[in-house]
Write a protein that holds these residues in place. Structure first.
Motif, PDB file in Angstrom:
ATOM      1  N   HIS A  35       0.826  -1.202   0.000  1.00 49.35           N
ATOM      2  CA  HIS A  35       0.000   0.000   0.000  1.00 49.35           C
ATOM      3  C   HIS A  35       0.866   1.260   0.000  1.00 49.35           C
ATOM      4  O   HIS A  35       0.543   2.245  -0.680  1.00 49.35           O
ATOM      5  N   ILE A  36       1.960   1.244   0.757  1.00 55.50           N
ATOM      6  CA  ILE A  36       2.878   2.382   0.766  1.00 55.50           C
ATOM      7  C   ILE A  36       3.443   2.597  -0.631  1.00 55.50           C
ATOM      8  O   ILE A  36       3.525   3.734  -1.129  1.00 55.50           O
ATOM      9  N   ASP A  37       3.826   1.510  -1.289  1.00 52.21           N
ATOM     10  CA  ASP A  37       4.391   1.600  -2.638  1.00 52.21           C
ATOM     11  C   ASP A  37       3.375   2.177  -3.615  1.00 52.21           C
ATOM     12  O   ASP A  37       3.711   3.018  -4.460  1.00 52.21           O
ATOM     13  N   GLN A  38       2.117   1.739  -3.515  1.00 54.97           N
ATOM     14  CA  GLN A  38       1.069   2.258  -4.405  1.00 54.97           C
ATOM     15  C   GLN A  38       0.801   3.736  -4.140  1.00 54.97           C
ATOM     16  O   GLN A  38       0.556   4.509  -5.077  1.00 54.97           O
ATOM     17  N   LEU A  39       0.855   4.134  -2.880  1.00 57.59           N
ATOM     18  CA  LEU A  39       0.679   5.545  -2.552  1.00 57.59           C
ATOM     19  C   LEU A  39       1.811   6.380  -3.150  1.00 57.59           C
ATOM     20  O   LEU A  39       1.582   7.480  -3.667  1.00 57.59           O
ATOM     21  N   ARG A  40       3.011   5.875  -3.087  1.00 61.72           N
ATOM     22  CA  ARG A  40       4.145   6.589  -3.683  1.00 61.72           C
ATOM     23  C   ARG A  40       3.971   6.727  -5.191  1.00 61.72           C
ATOM     24  O   ARG A  40       4.224   7.786  -5.765  1.00 61.72           O
ATOM     25  N   GLN A  41       3.527   5.649  -5.833  1.00 57.35           N
ATOM     26  CA  GLN A  41       3.333   5.684  -7.282  1.00 57.35           C
ATOM     27  C   GLN A  41       2.255   6.687  -7.683  1.00 57.35           C
ATOM     28  O   GLN A  41       2.280   7.221  -8.796  1.00 57.35           O
ATOM     29  N   SER A  42       1.311   6.939  -6.785  1.00 58.45           N
ATOM     30  CA  SER A  42       0.229   7.873  -7.103  1.00 58.45           C
ATOM     31  C   SER A  42       0.571   9.314  -6.731  1.00 58.45           C
ATOM     32  O   SER A  42      -0.277  10.192  -6.836  1.00 58.45           O
ATOM     33  N   GLY A  43       1.818   9.555  -6.318  1.00 59.48           N
ATOM     34  CA  GLY A  43       2.252  10.930  -6.096  1.00 59.48           C
ATOM     35  C   GLY A  43       2.480  11.331  -4.650  1.00 59.48           C
ATOM     36  O   GLY A  43       2.916  12.458  -4.382  1.00 59.48           O
ATOM     37  N   HIS A  44       2.198  10.458  -3.688  1.00 58.87           N
ATOM     38  CA  HIS A  44       2.456  10.776  -2.285  1.00 58.87           C
ATOM     39  C   HIS A  44       3.956  10.599  -2.003  1.00 58.87           C
ATOM     40  O   HIS A  44       4.533   9.564  -2.335  1.00 58.87           O
ATOM     41  N   GLU A  45       4.552  11.607  -1.401  1.00 60.97           N
ATOM     42  CA  GLU A  45       5.958  11.506  -1.035  1.00 60.97           C
ATOM     43  C   GLU A  45       6.052  10.958   0.381  1.00 60.97           C
ATOM     44  O   GLU A  45       5.732  11.648   1.351  1.00 60.97           O
TER      45      GLU A  45
END
Length: 307
Positions: A35-45
């Motif tokens: 989930h962290i990885d998907q959040l990063r891919q969607s633009g969350h730093e």
């Protein structure tokens, strides 16, 4: 799950480790990492430190998981031909009322009279499916209700005072900050659905040749979180529709309009009408007093303020 992870990271004054998140969320550490990885891919730093994960920045993209219990009703696309086209497909397929289609960009965004709507990056472009328990003749009032709730949202989220212009615009000092377009489908004598398309100038810089336009960014010099703006509007609009009052909508609209009391020209596909805008009727039509003293009620068309 993504929303819960974001909430935990936002509330924490220190980094949160994978085991901490895993225990709190009752999922595996691998699931947390995915989930962290998907959040990063969607633009969350999200920074990985020795002490755990730390949220650095959050994008303003209106991802469905940001809308909590409403998330199943949010259909997000980076790019669409038109949110209205997609909303119509979903409505005809039986989607629930208050289903929302939102896109970062529209290739064929449109306004009234089939004009193209400038859908530059940074604006908020969405369509909402409404299944109102109203007779068809009263459904144009929904446009007025949407405009009122957009005014309240701009005030709350951006500190901007907008006014409503008949039939479907929001203005700030005479410049257009939002436009509204609705389409209705009827089955027999019942309303199957009303789709309302909204284009809201937030973090974009609109260029409209025939009508002055402005964005929240141009007015305030600050970017606004588009997801928060959408969430605020949806909450207001759903609350209004749950206890819908035509009388209250008409009262509020009269208080917040810049059209009444003005000399106007109404242009339709058939003819033009010029006169003094004196009121709106119970179905949202604009009552115009003509030069000879007679009155005409207009239900659609482009409205130009001449004085």
């Amino acid at each position: 799950m993504k929303k819960r992870i974001l909430e935990m990271l936002q509330k924490s004054s220190r980094p949160l480790s994978g085991p901490e998140l895993s225990r709190e969320l009752e999922v595996s550490r691998v699931a947390v990492w995915k989930h962290i990885d998907q959040l990063r891919q969607s633009g969350h730093e999200i920074e990985s430190t020795a002490g755990g994960y730390r949220l650095v920045t959050v994008p303003d993209t209106p991802f469905p998981w940001l809308f909590g219990p409403r998330s199943a009703l949010i259909h997000y696309y980076p790019e669409l031909d038109s949110t209205m086209n997609r909303a119509t497909e979903l409505a005809r397929a039986g989607c629930p009322s208050h289903t929302v289609v939102v896109a970062d960009r529209q290739l064929q965004g449109r306004g009234r009279m089939q004009r193209q709507w400038d859908s530059g990056e940074g604006g908020l472009y969405f369509s909402i499916v409404v299944r109102p328990a109203l007779p068809p003749r009263e459904c144009p009032i929904i446009n007025l209700a949407v405009a009122l709730d957009l005014v309240a949202t701009l005030a709350r989220c951006c500190g901007i005072t907008a006014r409503v212009k008949w039939p479907n615009d929001l203005l700030v000092d005479g410049r257009k900050i939002a436009g509204i377009l609705s389409q209705m489908e009827i089955e027999g004598d019942q309303v199957a659905f009303v789709n309302v398309g909204i284009g809201l100038n937030l973090n974009n810089e609109p260029e409209v040749a025939d009508k002055p336009a402005v964005s929240a960014l141009q007015l305030t010099g600050e970017k606004v979180n588009r997801a928060q703006v959408l969430a605020d509007f949806l909450q207001r609009f759903e609350t209004r529709m749950a206890t819908f009052s035509r009388r209250e909508v008409l009262r509020q609209w009269r208080e917040r309009t810049v059209t009444l009391g003005r000399q106007v020209t109404i242009t339709t596909l058939r003819d033009d009408c010029e006169g003094l805008a004196v009121d709106i009727d119970d179905e949202g039509g604009l009552i115009v007093e003509l030069a000879d003293g007679s009155r005409r009620t207009v239900f659609y068309g482009d409205c130009f303020h001449t004085l």
